[in-house]
Design an enzyme around this catalytic site. Structure first.
Site, PDB file in Angstrom:
ATOM      1  N   PHE A   8      89.415 -43.366 -45.892  1.00 19.10           N
ATOM      2  CA  PHE A   8      89.379 -43.087 -47.589  1.00 19.10           C
ATOM      3  C   PHE A   8      88.326 -42.387 -48.144  1.00 19.10           C
ATOM      4  O   PHE A   8      87.716 -42.663 -49.007  1.00 19.10           O
ATOM      5  CB  PHE A   8      89.837 -44.430 -47.991  1.00 19.10           C
ATOM      6  N   LYS A  98      89.736 -31.367 -37.630  1.00 20.46           N
ATOM      7  CA  LYS A  98      89.713 -30.366 -36.698  1.00 20.46           C
ATOM      8  C   LYS A  98      89.061 -30.586 -35.498  1.00 20.46           C
ATOM      9  O   LYS A  98      89.196 -30.031 -34.377  1.00 20.46           O
ATOM     10  CB  LYS A  98      89.134 -29.282 -37.391  1.00 20.46           C
ATOM     11  N   GLU A 122      98.129 -29.201 -40.447  1.00 18.22           N
ATOM     12  CA  GLU A 122      98.143 -27.926 -41.435  1.00 18.22           C
ATOM     13  C   GLU A 122      96.625 -28.067 -42.110  1.00 18.22           C
ATOM     14  O   GLU A 122      96.041 -27.141 -42.340  1.00 18.22           O
ATOM     15  CB  GLU A 122      98.856 -28.069 -42.372  1.00 18.22           C
ATOM     16  N   ILE A 129      94.863 -23.738 -47.537  1.00 17.57           N
ATOM     17  CA  ILE A 129      95.710 -22.197 -47.133  1.00 17.57           C
ATOM     18  C   ILE A 129      96.494 -22.628 -46.142  1.00 17.57           C
ATOM     19  O   ILE A 129      96.226 -23.155 -45.184  1.00 17.57           O
ATOM     20  CB  ILE A 129      94.695 -21.401 -46.484  1.00 17.57           C
ATOM     21  N   GLY A 180      81.984 -32.146 -52.407  1.00 21.05           N
ATOM     22  CA  GLY A 180      82.811 -32.569 -51.256  1.00 21.05           C
ATOM     23  C   GLY A 180      83.346 -31.589 -50.355  1.00 21.05           C
ATOM     24  O   GLY A 180      84.348 -31.800 -49.632  1.00 21.05           O
ATOM     25  N   ASP A 194      81.621 -26.672 -36.874  1.00 19.64           N
ATOM     26  CA  ASP A 194      83.048 -26.649 -37.656  1.00 19.64           C
ATOM     27  C   ASP A 194      83.789 -25.447 -37.664  1.00 19.64           C
ATOM     28  O   ASP A 194      85.009 -25.527 -37.233  1.00 19.64           O
ATOM     29  CB  ASP A 194      82.743 -26.973 -39.136  1.00 19.64           C
ATOM     30  N   LYS A 198      87.612 -24.879 -35.687  1.00 23.89           N
ATOM     31  CA  LYS A 198      88.894 -24.152 -36.283  1.00 23.89           C
ATOM     32  C   LYS A 198      89.297 -22.838 -35.589  1.00 23.89           C
ATOM     33  O   LYS A 198      90.427 -22.751 -35.485  1.00 23.89           O
ATOM     34  CB  LYS A 198      88.370 -23.948 -37.544  1.00 23.89           C
TER      35      LYS A 198
END
Ligand code: HSE
Length: 405
Positions: A8, A98, A122, A129, A180, A194, A198
């Site tokens: 959360f 990811k 997604e 996007i 965030g 990261d 991706k």
């Protein structure tokens, strides 16, 4: 449909917000209400409007009424084990994670396929996007040749704040965290990990085979200097952190992450702040571009909830995603891959350099240095070029690849 949320944090709480805010609209879209039955998190949220928190994963695993679980925990431990157990127990899993998709997506998709469930992701690339679905659905008729992406909102935000607005790295990073955008450990953003995860996901979707992130050369944005930006501006380029996947000369797929000089004529050069942009090049297709908010609570939560809706519409039906398991020969190490380079040298100006355009500033500040733009070179050829230049008495202090228009 009863669902559960695991984690959360920024995205998980966004999912709660979107499901609640858009309740009536979502009923129309999926034909039934989406009820959040459990929220798993080790922290306490006494002020939350939700009263279904648990610290025990088994509450979700053993609830026969929960058919779909949203995993927004991040990281692979315990997200991998939890996701696997949930799929084995007959529940579809939707993720924004990811790192997990890049590391274990092949296996988790396989389990989902065998059980007529779905493992959908997604939100794992490009935040809000729509990019994953187009890659495995709309763009499947032809052959992809390249994927170029600005895939990390945090670093794009930092680069924009630093080099267009004069902000310091620390302040820009702090602002990205407050908004965030950043990972729990922002090293993953600024060192390119990261983006690496991706581009691994996009590469697998574009070319059909898993690639290993530990074979993706990855460089972040921490070494870019104000001088590099000054040269880029002088020459009509922006500097962007790029994930690139391409069909290599040796038959495999080469994927890499690097900060690059991007010509202002390339639409990726104009993508600023938290926005991401992805260009897919195809043989029949030419160029297709995707653009939008690449990080942040509600854009990313929207992508997650859209996957939940799709999973509701496809109960008992696996949505086929072509993603074959890893084979060493399918991933290239890029030895033959050529890029033009920008190289900046300090320690005096030298003459007689071949295969490049020399760039100098007349300002006093840049008196004892110069930069070059080279022809397209392999990594070995670049090293030889730099060695030859350094033998003339200068020292290479930065080198960045150039991507085309
Ligand atoms: N830290 C990531 C980014 C979050 O900045 O892009 C979205 O994946």
């Amino acid at each position: 449909m009863k669902i559960a949320i695991m984690g959360f944090g920024v995205v998980g709480s966004g999912v709660g917000e979107v499901v609640t805010k858009n309740r009536e609209m979502l009923i129309k879209k999926c034909g039934e209400p989406i009820e959040i039955a459990h929220i798993l998190d080790l922290r306490d949220f006494p002020d939350s409007e939700f009263k279904c928190f648990t610290k025990d994963f088994n509450d979700i695993l053993n609830d026969p009424e929960v058919g779909i679980v949203v995993e927004t925990m991040g990281g692979t431990k315990p997200a991998y084990e939890f996701s696997k157990q949930l799929l084995l127990a007959g529940k579809s899993v939707i993720t924004s994670n990811k790192e997990l998709v890049a590391a274990h997506g092949t296996e988790l998709m396989q389990i989902a396929r065998e059980r007529n469930l779905n493992y959908l992701f997604e939100a794992s690339v490009g935040g809000g996007i729509p990019i994953i679905r187009p890659m495995f659905s709309c763009l499947t008729a032809g052959e992809a040749t390249d994927v170029f992406g600005i895939l990390n909102g945090t670093t794009n935000y930092i680069l924009t704040q630093m080099f267009q607005k004069g902000e310091s790295f620390e302040n820009a990073l702090r602002a990205a965290q407050q908004k965030g955008y950043a990972e729990a450990d922002p090293t993953a953003d600024v060192e390119g990990h990261d983006t690496c995860r991706k581009i691994a996901i996009l590469s697998a979707l574009a070319f059909g085979n898993e690639v290993k992130t530990d074979r993706i050369p990855t460089e972040g944005i921490t070494k870019i200097s104000a001088a590099d930006v000054a040269y880029a501006e002088k020459l009509g380029y922006s500097i962007k952190l790029i994930g690139h996947a391409t069909k290599a000369e040796d038959g495999g797929v080469y994927a890499a992450v690097f900060p690059a000089f991007v010509p202002k004529t390339n639409p990726l050069a104009g993508i600023n702040d938290v926005f991401n942009g992805i260009i897919v090049k195809g043989d029949d297709l030419g160029d297709v571009m995707f653009y939008g908010r690449g990080a942040g609570k509600l854009p990313t939560a929207n992508a997650v909830v859209a996957d939940v809706v799709d999973a509701i519409k496809h109960q008992g039906v696996n949505i086929i995603i072509k993603w074959n398991e890893y084979k060493e020969e399918n991933q290239s190490d890029g030895k033959l891959q050529k890029y033009p380079y920008y190289v900046r040298f300090e320690g005096g100006r030298v003459s007689g350099l071949e295969g490049c355009t020399v760039v100098v500033f007349n300002d006093e500040e840049y008196r004892d240095e110069f930069a070059v733009l080279t022809n397209a070179l392999t990594g070995d050829e670049l090293e030889a070029f730099i060695k030859a230049a350094e033998e003339k008495g200068c020292k290479a202090v930065s080198k960045l690849r150039l991507i085309g228009e």
